[in-house]
Design a protein around this motif. Sequence first.
Motif, mmCIF file in Angstrom:
data_model
loop_
_atom_site.group_PDB
_atom_site.id
_atom_site.type_symbol
_atom_site.label_atom_id
_atom_site.label_comp_id
_atom_site.label_asym_id
_atom_site.label_seq_id
_atom_site.Cartn_x
_atom_site.Cartn_y
_atom_site.Cartn_z
ATOM 1 N N TYR A 190 -7.027 -3.079 0.337
ATOM 2 C CA TYR A 190 -7.810 -4.022 0.015
ATOM 3 C C TYR A 190 -7.851 -4.210 -1.347
ATOM 4 O O TYR A 190 -8.086 -5.264 -1.873
ATOM 5 N N TRP A 191 -7.536 -3.175 -2.401
ATOM 6 C CA TRP A 191 -7.555 -3.441 -3.770
ATOM 7 C C TRP A 191 -6.512 -4.536 -4.135
ATOM 8 O O TRP A 191 -6.576 -5.344 -4.810
ATOM 9 N N MET A 192 -5.302 -4.197 -3.441
ATOM 10 C CA MET A 192 -4.102 -5.158 -3.506
ATOM 11 C C MET A 192 -4.373 -6.617 -3.118
ATOM 12 O O MET A 192 -4.194 -7.681 -4.005
ATOM 13 N N ALA A 193 -5.366 -6.328 -1.905
ATOM 14 C CA ALA A 193 -5.555 -7.859 -1.430
ATOM 15 C C ALA A 193 -6.372 -8.640 -2.506
ATOM 16 O O ALA A 193 -6.361 -9.944 -2.837
ATOM 17 N N LEU A 194 -7.391 -8.060 -3.151
ATOM 18 C CA LEU A 194 -8.382 -8.353 -3.933
ATOM 19 C C LEU A 194 -7.753 -8.982 -5.149
ATOM 20 O O LEU A 194 -8.205 -10.249 -5.564
ATOM 21 N N LYS A 195 -6.743 -8.069 -5.488
ATOM 22 C CA LYS A 195 -6.193 -8.667 -6.882
ATOM 23 C C LYS A 195 -5.171 -9.848 -6.858
ATOM 24 O O LYS A 195 -5.339 -10.563 -7.715
ATOM 25 N N THR A 196 -4.491 -9.731 -5.703
ATOM 26 C CA THR A 196 -3.724 -10.818 -5.341
ATOM 27 C C THR A 196 -4.486 -12.039 -5.214
ATOM 28 O O THR A 196 -4.390 -13.259 -5.814
ATOM 29 N N ALA A 197 -5.722 -12.063 -4.438
ATOM 30 C CA ALA A 197 -6.424 -13.302 -4.080
ATOM 31 C C ALA A 197 -7.178 -13.899 -5.814
ATOM 32 O O ALA A 197 -7.289 -14.865 -5.815
ATOM 33 N N ASN A 234 0.788 -1.351 -0.119
ATOM 34 C CA ASN A 234 0.020 -0.126 0.149
ATOM 35 C C ASN A 234 0.944 1.286 -0.102
ATOM 36 O O ASN A 234 2.036 1.094 0.137
ATOM 37 N N ALA A 235 0.403 2.242 -0.381
ATOM 38 C CA ALA A 235 1.013 3.596 -0.039
ATOM 39 C C ALA A 235 0.183 4.664 0.398
ATOM 40 O O ALA A 235 -0.817 4.894 0.072
ATOM 41 N N LEU A 236 0.904 5.488 1.290
ATOM 42 C CA LEU A 236 0.066 6.306 2.406
ATOM 43 C C LEU A 236 0.427 7.800 1.361
ATOM 44 O O LEU A 236 1.635 7.981 0.900
ATOM 45 N N ALA A 237 -0.546 8.579 1.545
ATOM 46 C CA ALA A 237 -0.345 10.013 0.884
ATOM 47 C C ALA A 237 0.822 10.803 1.667
ATOM 48 O O ALA A 237 0.771 10.812 2.686
ATOM 49 N N LEU A 243 -1.510 -4.934 -12.686
ATOM 50 C CA LEU A 243 -3.127 -4.501 -12.421
ATOM 51 C C LEU A 243 -3.120 -3.241 -11.424
ATOM 52 O O LEU A 243 -4.144 -2.869 -10.580
ATOM 53 N N GLY A 244 -1.995 -2.572 -11.331
ATOM 54 C CA GLY A 244 -2.045 -1.402 -10.429
ATOM 55 C C GLY A 244 -2.113 -1.472 -9.160
ATOM 56 O O GLY A 244 -2.231 -0.500 -8.442
ATOM 57 N N GLY A 245 -1.553 -2.538 -8.574
ATOM 58 C CA GLY A 245 -1.384 -2.624 -7.046
ATOM 59 C C GLY A 245 -2.627 -2.315 -6.344
ATOM 60 O O GLY A 245 -3.671 -2.730 -6.305
ATOM 61 N N TRP A 246 -2.196 -1.323 -5.410
ATOM 62 C CA TRP A 246 -3.222 -0.867 -4.323
ATOM 63 C C TRP A 246 -4.415 0.214 -4.987
ATOM 64 O O TRP A 246 -5.187 0.779 -4.446
ATOM 65 N N LEU A 247 -4.128 0.519 -6.227
ATOM 66 C CA LEU A 247 -4.996 1.643 -7.093
ATOM 67 C C LEU A 247 -6.213 1.077 -7.299
ATOM 68 O O LEU A 247 -6.544 -0.044 -7.557
ATOM 69 N N SER A 248 -7.061 2.006 -7.229
ATOM 70 C CA SER A 248 -8.647 1.595 -7.331
ATOM 71 C C SER A 248 -8.940 1.438 -8.740
ATOM 72 O O SER A 248 -8.550 2.361 -9.563
ATOM 73 N N PRO A 249 -9.831 0.488 -9.196
ATOM 74 C CA PRO A 249 -10.096 0.492 -10.677
ATOM 75 C C PRO A 249 -10.982 1.526 -11.115
ATOM 76 O O PRO A 249 -11.060 1.900 -12.339
#
Lengths: 224, 364
Positions: B300-307, B111-114, B285-291
């Motif tokens: 959670y996007w990262m987790a979802l894509k990995t899953a 993940n990345a924090l602003a 797929l853009g890691g933690w970026l939202s689609p």
Amino acid sequence: MEFTSFVFYFFAAVLIFSGLRVVTARNPVHAALFLVLAFFSAGGIWLLLSAEFLAITLVMVYIGAVMVLFLFVVMMLDIDFARLREGFWQYLPVGAFVGVLLLIEMGLVLSRGFGGKEMPPTTAMVTEQAGAIPCKSNICELGSVLYTDYVYPFELAALVLLVAMIAAVSLTLRRRRTSKYISPEEQIAARPADRMELVKMASEKEAPASAAQDGAGADKEAGQ
Amino acid sequence: MDALLQPFESFFGPFWPVVWSLVKIIALLVPLLLCVAYMTYFERKVIGAMQLRVGPNRTGPFGLLQPIADALKLLFKEVIIPSGASKGLYILGPILAIAPSLAAWAVIPVNALASPDGGRPIPMAVSDINAGLLYLLAICSIEVYGIIIAGWATNSKYAFLGAMRASAQMVSYEVSIGFALICVLLISGSLNLTDIVISQQPGEHAIFGLNFLSWNWLPLLPMFVVYFISGVAETNRAPFDVVEGESEIVAGHMVEYSGMAFALFFLAEYANMILISAMASLLFLGGWLSPVSFLPDGFYWMALKTAFFLFMYLWIRATFPRFRYDQIMRLGWKVFVPITIAWVIVVAVWMMPPFSGLLTGQGG
């Protein structure tokens, strides 16, 4: 002692130990694995010099590819250890001579590079100082030097490697008549009609009594 | 965050960097190992559902305690060392199998924090190094040693055959993975995984809120497919699991291993699967970026894509029969390597001035 110097001495100690074990280990597989350890420690030392690209490439190329193939060969060979050590004293003078020669040569190179005059700045360094290419990483610097000052030697080295690769393939390529290779294209292109013929036959009527017994006998035979 | 850490920093003094790294490593590895454990459960459940079975359902509610029970069972089993084995290397094998697959996670940002000053986002990774992708490739190439050493040290022909197959297969498919990754880094212009993810953010479609169309998977679709298939082959999973090939060479390199030594191979395989999936989601797929732009980015996007990729692994396993060994080699060398080399050239030309203007979405 700084932490980095501690790390350096650690890697250096492991490197020297594993280098010694490469030549002293009795089992060639162990020797090859110690060589892997030596490469890994050398990579660590290069990382300390912030040459991360070279360090990681060393691990990738030498440990990941070259030594794997080396291990392959060493593991599959049936090596007679007693015969390997036979001519040790006979070859020692030659080996020692080559070793001393290498030592002198490396000493000359190092004394010139470190103790002698400064290396002239490369084009990439000059442009970077002028603010053209802001390079933060070792990879970026290496790339800008390779593709400006050393582009011809670089391309030449690539060409030599390509020729070597093609030569290695063409030297070992041979068509074996005993090989049971089936071309996948042929397999995919095959249609059921090429391999199989469906024959339509009219059904036969069974004869009433005696034929039924024959039929049972035939079934029995088929069952056996 | 910094103010929160201040008292700890002063308490540990010069040891603080070491302690802080250890904390980060534990914070990454504990969830990872839990994921690895529950990956086995997930696999059995998914394949069970695909084959119209229930899967594990006895231990705990819905069989949820099954991985724990399995781990405990393996932990208490005796580690048998065959009499003809080379003892030191026999023990080193599983260690060398698991170590790289965990070490690779050092550079994976989840993940990345602003950033507070509005600059480059701060990645949540153990180490945010510039040569991240190279590091991953190097670590992937070390992974083969665990198998090769285990196969040789066991002193059994089945184990050795498995090790031979594994090393040849892994070395071959690394080539096509490497070329696929070169395409990604040509487009991103960086070897840093965080920068690669961030570079997928802007694009022609992102303006309309359809961020997922500007990720690397679309312009690099052939490479994405080649990468994932090679990733399946690299982790020696079905349909490329000739390494284990239980119908031919019983279980390959781990045939003589028992107890925790066997479990380490198992853990390494699943950790590698998760690693390849995480890399796929970061690079393509853009890691933690939202689609889509109206949802926030996040872990959670990262987790979802990995899953999703992990599910693909299981789906492929339940669908395809095992490849024949010579055809695996043919696919790797005669199909994937030429395709990837051609695409590296295509992408390199595409990135240069007269063509780069044609598709403004990527890289620039």
